[in-house]
Design a protein around this motif. Structure first.
Motif, PDB file in Angstrom:
ATOM      1  N   ARG A   9       0.968  -1.715   0.065  1.00 30.50           N
ATOM      2  CA  ARG A   9       0.121   0.316   0.330  1.00 30.50           C
ATOM      3  C   ARG A   9       1.267   0.962   0.003  1.00 30.50           C
ATOM      4  O   ARG A   9       1.597   1.346   0.880  1.00 30.50           O
ATOM      5  CB  ARG A   9      -1.002  -0.205   1.122  1.00 30.50           C
ATOM      6  N   ARG A  11       0.750   5.706   0.008  1.00 28.76           N
ATOM      7  CA  ARG A  11       0.501   6.472  -0.992  1.00 28.76           C
ATOM      8  C   ARG A  11       0.838   7.577  -1.683  1.00 28.76           C
ATOM      9  O   ARG A  11       2.226   8.378  -2.093  1.00 28.76           O
ATOM     10  CB  ARG A  11      -0.252   8.064   0.117  1.00 28.76           C
ATOM     11  N   GLU A  13       0.467  11.634  -4.423  1.00 30.25           N
ATOM     12  CA  GLU A  13      -0.471  13.059  -4.766  1.00 30.25           C
ATOM     13  C   GLU A  13      -1.710  11.965  -5.971  1.00 30.25           C
ATOM     14  O   GLU A  13      -1.749  11.248  -6.434  1.00 30.25           O
ATOM     15  CB  GLU A  13       0.488  14.057  -5.529  1.00 30.25           C
ATOM     16  N   ARG A  14      -3.088  12.699  -5.830  1.00 24.47           N
ATOM     17  CA  ARG A  14      -4.153  12.580  -6.584  1.00 24.47           C
ATOM     18  C   ARG A  14      -3.903  12.881  -7.720  1.00 24.47           C
ATOM     19  O   ARG A  14      -4.270  11.431  -8.330  1.00 24.47           O
ATOM     20  CB  ARG A  14      -5.613  12.894  -5.855  1.00 24.47           C
ATOM     21  N   ARG A  17      -1.647   9.847  -9.261  1.00 16.68           N
ATOM     22  CA  ARG A  17      -2.566   8.810  -9.346  1.00 16.68           C
ATOM     23  C   ARG A  17      -3.889   8.570 -10.626  1.00 16.68           C
ATOM     24  O   ARG A  17      -3.209   8.002 -10.931  1.00 16.68           O
ATOM     25  CB  ARG A  17      -3.308   8.025  -7.600  1.00 16.68           C
TER      26      ARG A  17
END
Length: 64
Positions: A9, A11, A13-14, A17
């Motif tokens: 998993r 993380r 930046e939107r 992605r």
């Protein structure tokens, strides 16, 4: 290919992605497949780093 038995998993930046998924869809390729291919290539290209780590002396303890 061996069975997949571990997850990862991360993380990001939107926007990154969203751009990544958009390109994957345009190429009709699953995002997970693209990431696995990247990981295999990265490991292959950096195998020397892993091998160097294996060649370190067994006793790497704190030498004061």
């Amino acid at each position: 290919m061996a069975g997949k038995d571990a997850g990862l998993r991360i993380r990001v930046e939107r926007g990154l992605r969203d751009d990544f998924l958009e390109i994957c869809r345009a190429q009709d390729r699953p995002a997970a497949q693209v990431i696995r291919e990247f990981m295999r290539r990265y490991v292959s290209e950096n195998e020397a780093v892993r091998e160097a780590g294996r060649k370190l002396p067994a006793d790497r303890g704190d030498q004061r």
